[in-house]
Write a protein that holds these residues in place. Structure first.
Motif, PDB file in Angstrom:
ATOM      1  N   SER A  84       0.692  -1.778   0.006  1.00  0.00           N
ATOM      2  CA  SER A  84      -0.565  -0.162   0.005  1.00  0.00           C
ATOM      3  C   SER A  84       0.539   1.254   0.252  1.00  0.00           C
ATOM      4  CB  SER A  84      -0.670   0.143   1.715  1.00  0.00           C
ATOM      5  OG  SER A  84      -1.733  -1.037   1.804  1.00  0.00           O
ATOM      6  N   ALA A  85       0.895   2.267  -0.763  1.00  0.00           N
ATOM      7  CA  ALA A  85       1.419   3.512  -1.060  1.00  0.00           C
ATOM      8  C   ALA A  85       1.040   4.591  -0.347  1.00  0.00           C
ATOM      9  CB  ALA A  85       2.015   3.911  -2.811  1.00  0.00           C
ATOM     10  N   ALA A  86      -0.531   4.859  -1.059  1.00  0.00           N
ATOM     11  CA  ALA A  86      -1.281   6.272  -0.708  1.00  0.00           C
ATOM     12  C   ALA A  86      -2.032   6.185   0.150  1.00  0.00           C
ATOM     13  CB  ALA A  86      -2.376   6.509  -1.867  1.00  0.00           C
ATOM     14  N   ASP A  87      -2.170   4.840   1.117  1.00  0.00           N
ATOM     15  CA  ASP A  87      -2.679   4.564   2.060  1.00  0.00           C
ATOM     16  C   ASP A  87      -1.992   4.555   3.460  1.00  0.00           C
ATOM     17  OD1 ASP A  87      -3.249   2.538   0.869  1.00  0.00           O
ATOM     18  OD2 ASP A  87      -6.261   2.497   1.361  1.00  0.00           O
ATOM     19  N   LEU A  88      -0.983   3.801   3.527  1.00  0.00           N
ATOM     20  CA  LEU A  88      -0.659   3.103   3.935  1.00  0.00           C
ATOM     21  C   LEU A  88       0.026   4.284   5.859  1.00  0.00           C
ATOM     22  CD1 LEU A  88       1.803   1.429   5.905  1.00  0.00           C
ATOM     23  CD2 LEU A  88       3.891   2.543   3.853  1.00  0.00           C
ATOM     24  N   PRO A  89       0.234   5.538   5.591  1.00  0.00           N
ATOM     25  CA  PRO A  89       0.100   6.614   6.771  1.00  0.00           C
ATOM     26  C   PRO A  89      -0.784   6.302   7.324  1.00  0.00           C
ATOM     27  CG  PRO A  89       0.741   7.604   4.598  1.00  0.00           C
ATOM     28  CD  PRO A  89       0.532   6.044   4.466  1.00  0.00           C
ATOM     29  N   GLU A  90      -1.677   6.557   6.820  1.00  0.00           N
ATOM     30  CA  GLU A  90      -3.586   5.716   7.893  1.00  0.00           C
ATOM     31  C   GLU A  90      -3.298   5.272   8.420  1.00  0.00           C
ATOM     32  OE1 GLU A  90      -6.711   6.685   4.583  1.00  0.00           O
ATOM     33  OE2 GLU A  90      -8.129   6.057   6.800  1.00  0.00           O
ATOM     34  N   ILE A  91      -3.474   3.811   7.470  1.00  0.00           N
ATOM     35  CA  ILE A  91      -3.304   2.661   8.411  1.00  0.00           C
ATOM     36  C   ILE A  91      -2.146   2.721   9.188  1.00  0.00           C
ATOM     37  CG2 ILE A  91      -2.643   0.068   8.213  1.00  0.00           C
ATOM     38  CD1 ILE A  91      -4.159   1.007   5.064  1.00  0.00           C
ATOM     39  N   GLU A  92      -1.051   3.158   9.124  1.00  0.00           N
ATOM     40  CA  GLU A  92      -0.055   2.683  10.218  1.00  0.00           C
ATOM     41  C   GLU A  92      -0.619   3.605  11.504  1.00  0.00           C
ATOM     42  OE1 GLU A  92       4.449   1.507   8.475  1.00  0.00           O
ATOM     43  OE2 GLU A  92       2.940   1.778  10.000  1.00  0.00           O
ATOM     44  N   GLU A  93      -1.204   4.877  11.493  1.00  0.00           N
ATOM     45  CA  GLU A  93      -1.750   5.467  12.526  1.00  0.00           C
ATOM     46  C   GLU A  93      -3.099   4.915  13.027  1.00  0.00           C
ATOM     47  OE1 GLU A  93      -1.536   9.944  11.599  1.00  0.00           O
ATOM     48  OE2 GLU A  93      -3.747  10.353  13.351  1.00  0.00           O
ATOM     49  N   ALA A  94      -3.972   4.019  12.687  1.00  0.00           N
ATOM     50  CA  ALA A  94      -4.928   2.820  12.701  1.00  0.00           C
ATOM     51  C   ALA A  94      -4.382   2.408  13.540  1.00  0.00           C
ATOM     52  CB  ALA A  94      -5.762   2.898  11.927  1.00  0.00           C
ATOM     53  N   TYR A  95      -3.179   2.005  12.850  1.00  0.00           N
ATOM     54  CA  TYR A  95      -2.709   0.741  13.421  1.00  0.00           C
ATOM     55  C   TYR A  95      -2.186   0.384  15.411  1.00  0.00           C
ATOM     56  CZ  TYR A  95      -3.548  -3.819  11.624  1.00  0.00           C
ATOM     57  OH  TYR A  95      -3.722  -5.220  10.774  1.00  0.00           O
ATOM     58  N   VAL A  96      -1.237   2.183  14.773  1.00  0.00           N
ATOM     59  CA  VAL A  96      -1.394   2.736  16.587  1.00  0.00           C
ATOM     60  C   VAL A  96      -1.770   3.125  17.844  1.00  0.00           C
ATOM     61  CG1 VAL A  96       0.808   4.354  17.595  1.00  0.00           C
ATOM     62  CG2 VAL A  96       1.454   3.327  14.931  1.00  0.00           C
ATOM     63  N   LYS A  97      -2.784   3.784  16.781  1.00  0.00           N
ATOM     64  CA  LYS A  97      -4.452   4.957  17.570  1.00  0.00           C
ATOM     65  C   LYS A  97      -5.980   3.759  17.763  1.00  0.00           C
ATOM     66  CE  LYS A  97      -1.874   9.067  16.643  1.00  0.00           C
ATOM     67  NZ  LYS A  97      -2.052   9.934  16.296  1.00  0.00           N
ATOM     68  N   GLY A  98      -5.838   2.967  17.171  1.00  0.00           N
ATOM     69  CA  GLY A  98      -6.828   2.579  17.424  1.00  0.00           C
ATOM     70  C   GLY A  98      -7.770   2.820  16.602  1.00  0.00           C
ATOM     71  N   GLY A  99      -9.178   2.984  15.631  1.00  0.00           N
ATOM     72  CA  GLY A  99      -9.401   3.419  14.511  1.00  0.00           C
ATOM     73  C   GLY A  99     -10.111   2.859  13.507  1.00  0.00           C
ATOM     74  N   MET A 100      -9.393   1.336  13.029  1.00  0.00           N
ATOM     75  CA  MET A 100      -9.938   0.538  12.265  1.00  0.00           C
ATOM     76  C   MET A 100     -10.024  -0.985  11.597  1.00  0.00           C
ATOM     77  SD  MET A 100      -7.646   0.467   8.520  1.00  0.00           S
ATOM     78  CE  MET A 100      -7.533   2.072   7.998  1.00  0.00           C
ATOM     79  N   GLY A 101     -10.903  -1.137  12.274  1.00  0.00           N
ATOM     80  CA  GLY A 101     -10.822  -2.375  12.100  1.00  0.00           C
ATOM     81  C   GLY A 101      -9.933  -3.248  11.387  1.00  0.00           C
ATOM     82  N   TYR A 102     -10.151  -4.991  11.437  1.00  0.00           N
ATOM     83  CA  TYR A 102      -8.946  -5.668  10.647  1.00  0.00           C
ATOM     84  C   TYR A 102      -9.985  -5.630   9.412  1.00  0.00           C
ATOM     85  CZ  TYR A 102      -6.056  -6.733  14.594  1.00  0.00           C
ATOM     86  OH  TYR A 102      -5.129  -6.466  15.680  1.00  0.00           O
ATOM     87  N   LYS A 103     -11.225  -6.193   9.760  1.00  0.00           N
ATOM     88  CA  LYS A 103     -12.164  -5.904   7.832  1.00  0.00           C
ATOM     89  C   LYS A 103     -11.887  -4.605   7.211  1.00  0.00           C
ATOM     90  CE  LYS A 103     -16.501  -7.084   6.797  1.00  0.00           C
ATOM     91  NZ  LYS A 103     -17.580  -5.973   6.206  1.00  0.00           N
ATOM     92  N   GLU A 104     -11.830  -3.456   7.750  1.00  0.00           N
ATOM     93  CA  GLU A 104     -11.408  -2.830   6.882  1.00  0.00           C
ATOM     94  C   GLU A 104     -10.149  -3.116   6.470  1.00  0.00           C
ATOM     95  OE1 GLU A 104     -12.103   1.060   8.122  1.00  0.00           O
ATOM     96  OE2 GLU A 104     -12.248   2.350   6.565  1.00  0.00           O
ATOM     97  N   THR A 105      -9.544  -3.249   6.827  1.00  0.00           N
ATOM     98  CA  THR A 105      -7.189  -3.113   6.996  1.00  0.00           C
ATOM     99  C   THR A 105      -7.591  -4.237   5.950  1.00  0.00           C
ATOM    100  OG1 THR A 105      -7.758  -3.179   9.340  1.00  0.00           O
ATOM    101  CG2 THR A 105      -5.860  -3.444   7.883  1.00  0.00           C
ATOM    102  N   LYS A 106      -8.612  -5.325   5.945  1.00  0.00           N
ATOM    103  CA  LYS A 106      -8.079  -6.735   5.241  1.00  0.00           C
ATOM    104  C   LYS A 106      -8.457  -5.890   3.640  1.00  0.00           C
ATOM    105  CE  LYS A 106      -8.468 -10.512   7.989  1.00  0.00           C
ATOM    106  NZ  LYS A 106      -8.989 -11.639   8.316  1.00  0.00           N
ATOM    107  N   GLU A 107     -10.090  -5.395   3.697  1.00  0.00           N
ATOM    108  CA  GLU A 107     -10.705  -5.133   2.087  1.00  0.00           C
ATOM    109  C   GLU A 107      -9.734  -4.081   1.483  1.00  0.00           C
ATOM    110  OE1 GLU A 107     -15.342  -5.957   4.001  1.00  0.00           O
ATOM    111  OE2 GLU A 107     -14.083  -3.679   3.831  1.00  0.00           O
ATOM    112  N   ARG A 108      -9.145  -2.932   2.663  1.00  0.00           N
ATOM    113  CA  ARG A 108      -8.506  -2.215   2.008  1.00  0.00           C
ATOM    114  C   ARG A 108      -7.407  -2.907   1.338  1.00  0.00           C
ATOM    115  NH1 ARG A 108      -7.786   3.627   4.651  1.00  0.00           N
ATOM    116  NH2 ARG A 108      -9.775   3.980   4.577  1.00  0.00           N
TER     117      ARG A 108
END
Ligand code: AMP
Ligand code: TRP
Length: 321
Positions: free
Chosen positions: A240-264
């Motif tokens: 993932s290039a463009a949405d990696l920072p958002e996903i990394e942040e959601a991993y550290v702080k919370g805010g994105m479920g596994y289902k959405e992470t997988k779909e992306r």
């Protein structure tokens, strides 16, 4: 003299994104800088595959994957190990200066036995043939994944011993093993490997990518909870290039479920693989293309490797008439 690069992949199954990030991508990037010799290690595969049709199709598959990944036959010599007899000949010569102890310590051999693979001589002497594959071209670098590091060390041990016995002949090649892609995880979290059935192939369809990604095991954390670095994040970091920072942040702080992470992740893998599908479609429009490339590649590889083999024969005292 041009600086050379050697690498290869066994013809044992469909290449996957682990092969791509671990080795093929470096081969492609470095073809601009080095004189590349890239082989299909079909003789190596014989110690595992005893089915002629499987070996034939596996061999073609690797060549197609090389081309679809961007190896350019104008810049890279692509060839079959078995079409260049110097590999088997040098392997025989090097076998005579390789101690059993060195081979007995090889992790790949020990792991294969632990998994119940047949303990045949080809499997045991695998690193000697690999040393021949490399040393014949006198390369400066060998890009591979982490699992090949010990094989490269064995190559250098064998080369040093040869130089010690017969005089300076081989310089020691350097491995290129990139930390961030040294071991790409598979969909079960173990190393991605053809033998674990946990791969994502380079020509996988969007449906299969999605199905596989949805199976990646996760823990029971809720969407709002912070997450650990896991297989999903490791794959996002590669793909993932463009949405990696958002996903990394959601991993550290919370805010994105596994289902959405997988779909992306599934969507990003599918876009990442699109150019591979496109190049495959183009290759399929050219009958005889693969054969032409291999005939030329085999020819070039024979020229280079025979020069080294002659030098070796002279050094060891084999009459070459
Ligand atoms: P193989 O398919 O075992 O012949 O491996 C071909 C190349 O891909 C070698 O350089 C391996 O080190 C590399 N490779 C295989 N699996 C992985 C993985 N999961 N992560 C990184 N590199 C890999
Ligand atoms: N042993 C390597 C693997 O399994 C394949 C291989 C054979 C290779 N000969 C080589 C890699 C020479 C680099 C250089 O992945």
């Amino acid at each position: 003299m041009a600086h050379r690069l050697v690498s290869g992949i066994q013809a044992t199954g469909t290449p996957h994104i682990g092969n791509y990030f671990g080795a093929i991508r470096q081969m492609v990037q470095l073809q601009e800088k080095y004189e590349n010799f890239i082989l299909v290690a079909d003789l190596h595969s014989l110690n595992q595959i005893h089915d002629a049709d499987r070996l034939r199709s596996g061999t073609r598959e690797i060549v197609i994957n090389y081309l679809a990944s961007g190896l350019d036959p104008e810049k890279t010599t692509i060839f079959l190990q078995s079409s260049v007899p110097a590999h088997a000949e040098l392997s025989t010569i090097l076998g005579s200066i390789t101690s059993l102890g060195l081979l007995e310590r090889a992790h790949a051999y020990k792991d294969a036995l632990a998994k119940g693979r047949e303990a045949n001589l080809g499997l045991f002497s695998y690193p000697v043939l690999m040393a021949a594959d490399i040393l014949l071209y006198k390369p400066e670098v060998v890009p591979v994944g982490r699992d090949q590091q010990q094989h490269l060390e064995i190559t250098n041990d064998i080369a040093s011993r040869f130089n010690h016995l017969y005089g300076q002949t081989f310089s020691l090649p350097k491995g290129i093993i990139l930390d961030e892609v040294a071991t790409v995880p598979g969909i079960d979290g173990q190393k991605m490997s053809k033998s674990y059935s946990n791969t994502i192939g380079l020509f996988e369809s969007p449906e299969v990518v999605k199905e596989k990604v949805m199976k990646i095991p996760t823990d029971s954390r809720r969407p709002e909870e912070p997450k650990e670095v896991d297989t999903l994040l490791a794959l996002h970091r590669l793909i993932s290039a463009a949405d990696l920072p958002e996903i990394e942040e959601a991993y550290v702080k919370g805010g994105m479920g596994y289902k959405e992470t997988k779909e992306r992740l599934a969507a990003n893998i599918t876009s990442f693989l699109q150019p591979f599908h496109d190049r495959l479609a183009e290759i399929n429009t050219k009958p005889g293309y693969l054969e032409d490339i291999l005939v030329e590649g085999n020819k070039q590889a024979n020229i280079q490797s025979n020069a080294t083999l002659e030098e070796v024969k002279e050094r060891v005292g084999i009459l070459s008439l």
